[in-house]
Write a protein that holds these residues in place. Structure first.
Motif, PDB file in Angstrom:
ATOM      1  N   LEU A  45       0.823  -1.204   0.000  1.00 37.15           N
ATOM      2  CA  LEU A  45       0.000   0.000   0.000  1.00 37.15           C
ATOM      3  C   LEU A  45       0.860   1.259   0.000  1.00 37.15           C
ATOM      4  N   ARG A  46       2.001   1.207   0.687  1.00 32.74           N
ATOM      5  CA  ARG A  46       2.938   2.354   0.624  1.00 32.74           C
ATOM      6  C   ARG A  46       3.492   2.499  -0.792  1.00 32.74           C
ATOM      7  N   GLN A  47       3.903   1.372  -1.359  1.00 30.68           N
ATOM      8  CA  GLN A  47       4.473   1.376  -2.713  1.00 30.68           C
ATOM      9  C   GLN A  47       3.476   1.939  -3.726  1.00 30.68           C
ATOM     10  N   LEU A  48       2.199   1.650  -3.546  1.00 28.67           N
ATOM     11  CA  LEU A  48       1.155   2.109  -4.472  1.00 28.67           C
ATOM     12  C   LEU A  48       0.598   3.482  -4.101  1.00 28.67           C
ATOM     13  N   GLN A  49       1.191   4.109  -3.080  1.00 28.66           N
ATOM     14  CA  GLN A  49       0.815   5.449  -2.622  1.00 28.66           C
ATOM     15  C   GLN A  49      -0.647   5.541  -2.165  1.00 28.66           C
ATOM     16  N   VAL A  50      -1.124   4.463  -1.563  1.00 27.58           N
ATOM     17  CA  VAL A  50      -2.500   4.438  -1.081  1.00 27.58           C
ATOM     18  C   VAL A  50      -2.675   5.374   0.119  1.00 27.58           C
ATOM     19  N   LEU A  51      -1.624   5.567   0.912  1.00 25.87           N
ATOM     20  CA  LEU A  51      -1.737   6.521   2.021  1.00 25.87           C
ATOM     21  C   LEU A  51      -2.063   7.914   1.486  1.00 25.87           C
ATOM     22  N   ASP A  52      -1.406   8.300   0.389  1.00 29.94           N
ATOM     23  CA  ASP A  52      -1.705   9.598  -0.233  1.00 29.94           C
ATOM     24  C   ASP A  52      -3.137   9.636  -0.761  1.00 29.94           C
ATOM     25  N   LEU A  53      -3.569   8.535  -1.347  1.00 30.95           N
ATOM     26  CA  LEU A  53      -4.938   8.448  -1.854  1.00 30.95           C
ATOM     27  C   LEU A  53      -5.925   8.656  -0.700  1.00 30.95           C
ATOM     28  N   PHE A  54      -5.714   7.957   0.404  1.00 30.63           N
ATOM     29  CA  PHE A  54      -6.589   8.120   1.562  1.00 30.63           C
ATOM     30  C   PHE A  54      -6.561   9.563   2.070  1.00 30.63           C
ATOM     31  N   LEU A  55      -5.377  10.134   2.205  1.00 31.61           N
ATOM     32  CA  LEU A  55      -5.270  11.520   2.681  1.00 31.61           C
ATOM     33  C   LEU A  55      -5.985  12.486   1.732  1.00 31.61           C
ATOM     34  N   THR A  59     -10.724  15.255   1.977  1.00 33.41           N
ATOM     35  CA  THR A  59     -11.294  16.571   1.671  1.00 33.41           C
ATOM     36  C   THR A  59     -12.401  16.503   0.622  1.00 33.41           C
ATOM     37  N   GLU A  60     -12.809  15.306   0.270  1.00 35.82           N
ATOM     38  CA  GLU A  60     -13.881  15.139  -0.726  1.00 35.82           C
ATOM     39  C   GLU A  60     -15.231  15.543  -0.138  1.00 35.82           C
ATOM     40  N   ASP A  61     -16.159  15.917  -1.011  1.00 35.67           N
ATOM     41  CA  ASP A  61     -17.521  16.233  -0.586  1.00 35.67           C
ATOM     42  C   ASP A  61     -18.332  14.966  -0.333  1.00 35.67           C
ATOM     43  N   ASN A  62     -17.927  13.870  -0.944  1.00 31.59           N
ATOM     44  CA  ASN A  62     -18.639  12.598  -0.807  1.00 31.59           C
ATOM     45  C   ASN A  62     -18.306  11.978   0.555  1.00 31.59           C
ATOM     46  N   THR A  64     -19.111   9.226   1.902  1.00 30.81           N
ATOM     47  CA  THR A  64     -18.758   7.805   1.873  1.00 30.81           C
ATOM     48  C   THR A  64     -17.283   7.633   1.554  1.00 30.81           C
ATOM     49  N   LEU A  65     -16.774   8.409   0.602  1.00 30.34           N
ATOM     50  CA  LEU A  65     -15.343   8.351   0.291  1.00 30.34           C
ATOM     51  C   LEU A  65     -14.515   8.785   1.499  1.00 30.34           C
ATOM     52  N   VAL A  66     -14.961   9.830   2.183  1.00 29.47           N
ATOM     53  CA  VAL A  66     -14.248  10.307   3.369  1.00 29.47           C
ATOM     54  C   VAL A  66     -14.259   9.223   4.452  1.00 29.47           C
ATOM     55  N   GLU A  67     -15.410   8.593   4.650  1.00 28.05           N
ATOM     56  CA  GLU A  67     -15.522   7.536   5.663  1.00 28.05           C
ATOM     57  C   GLU A  67     -14.540   6.405   5.399  1.00 28.05           C
ATOM     58  N   PHE A  68     -14.494   5.921   4.156  1.00 25.39           N
ATOM     59  CA  PHE A  68     -13.612   4.793   3.839  1.00 25.39           C
ATOM     60  C   PHE A  68     -12.142   5.195   3.901  1.00 25.39           C
ATOM     61  N   ALA A  69     -11.833   6.418   3.459  1.00 24.13           N
ATOM     62  CA  ALA A  69     -10.448   6.892   3.526  1.00 24.13           C
ATOM     63  C   ALA A  69     -10.000   7.024   4.984  1.00 24.13           C
ATOM     64  N   MET A  70     -10.879   7.560   5.819  1.00 22.38           N
ATOM     65  CA  MET A  70     -10.542   7.715   7.240  1.00 22.38           C
ATOM     66  C   MET A  70     -10.377   6.340   7.880  1.00 22.38           C
ATOM     67  N   GLY A  71     -11.228   5.397   7.532  1.00 18.54           N
ATOM     68  CA  GLY A  71     -11.095   4.034   8.036  1.00 18.54           C
ATOM     69  C   GLY A  71      -9.802   3.386   7.591  1.00 18.54           C
ATOM     70  N   GLY A  72      -9.414   3.624   6.342  1.00 18.64           N
ATOM     71  CA  GLY A  72      -8.154   3.079   5.834  1.00 18.64           C
ATOM     72  C   GLY A  72      -6.954   3.642   6.570  1.00 18.64           C
ATOM     73  N   LEU A  73      -6.953   4.943   6.806  1.00 16.83           N
ATOM     74  CA  LEU A  73      -5.854   5.560   7.562  1.00 16.83           C
ATOM     75  C   LEU A  73      -5.809   5.029   8.989  1.00 16.83           C
ATOM     76  N   CYS A  74      -6.973   4.850   9.577  1.00 17.15           N
ATOM     77  CA  CYS A  74      -7.045   4.311  10.933  1.00 17.15           C
ATOM     78  C   CYS A  74      -6.421   2.915  10.971  1.00 17.15           C
ATOM     79  N   ASN A  75      -6.700   2.112   9.948  1.00 21.41           N
ATOM     80  CA  ASN A  75      -6.133   0.766   9.882  1.00 21.41           C
ATOM     81  C   ASN A  75      -4.618   0.783   9.671  1.00 21.41           C
ATOM     82  N   LEU A  76      -4.130   1.770   8.964  1.00 17.74           N
ATOM     83  CA  LEU A  76      -2.705   1.816   8.611  1.00 17.74           C
ATOM     84  C   LEU A  76      -1.811   2.458   9.661  1.00 17.74           C
TER      85      LEU A  76
END
Length: 182
Positions: A45-55, A59-62, A64-76
């Motif tokens: 996930l680091r190699q694929l820059q998923v942390l940047d994707l989550f971060l 700031t998205e208006d959606n 659901t996207l914010v929820e999943f990104a925040m959950g992903g960061l919490c997991n990482l």
């Protein structure tokens, strides 16, 4: 032909980047957040820059996207390398901003992530006065999960003088971060 773990994660990231479908983006981000739960995926996930994707998604208006990104960061962020990356990428501020979300899961993940990100170096930012004020409000919530988590944050991550200062300030103001909807 079966894809390896890295190739599969790469396919998900690529799908997220090329699709125009909001629903597909939500599903892919949910999958990536779930994969972020497994330490065996951290390096990929680091190699694929998923942390940047989550971060970026914070700031998205959606919501659901914010929820999943925040959950992903919490997991990482329990991983030391990921924690350092998030801190170096100035990730604390957008995480703090997620405390004002109307989505309960986003807020719970944001509080938990702030706990995980707190180090001697980051403590001033993760326990800044507005955050402590917010946690005081959350600790009074009828939502048991949120009130318990906020109480733990105040007890384990904040000093008594910080909590007292926030209490004194909140007595003089009627404005605050709204509680998430149930």
């Amino acid at each position: 032909m079966e894809l390896g773990r890295l190739e599969y994660l790469q396919a998900l990231v690529t799908e997220f980047q090329v699709t125009d479908s909001t629903e597909a983006k939500e599903q892919v981000l949910a999958n990536l957040a779930n994969f972020a739960y497994d330490p065996g995926n951290y390096e990929y996930l680091r190699q694929l820059q998923v942390l940047d994707l989550f971060l970026d998604m914070l700031t998205e208006d959606n919501e659901t996207l914010v929820e999943f990104a925040m959950g992903g960061l919490c997991n990482l962020c329990l991983d030391k390398t990921n924690k350092e990356y998030i801190l170096e990428a100035n990730g604390v501020e957008p995480i703090i901003n997620c405390l004002s979300s109307s989505n309960e899961e986003t807020v719970v993940s944001a509080v938990t992530t702030l706990m995980f990100l707190t180090t001697s170096r980051s403590r001033a930012q993760t326990t800044a006065l507005p955050v402590v004020e917010c946690m005081l409000r959350f600790s009074l919530s009828a939502n048991t999960r949120l009130s318990n988590l906020a109480s733990i944050f105040l007890q384990d991550y904040c000093s008594p003088p910080q909590v007292e200062e926030a209490r004194n300030l909140s007595r003089h103001t009627a404005v605050g971060i709204p509680l998430p909807k149930d």
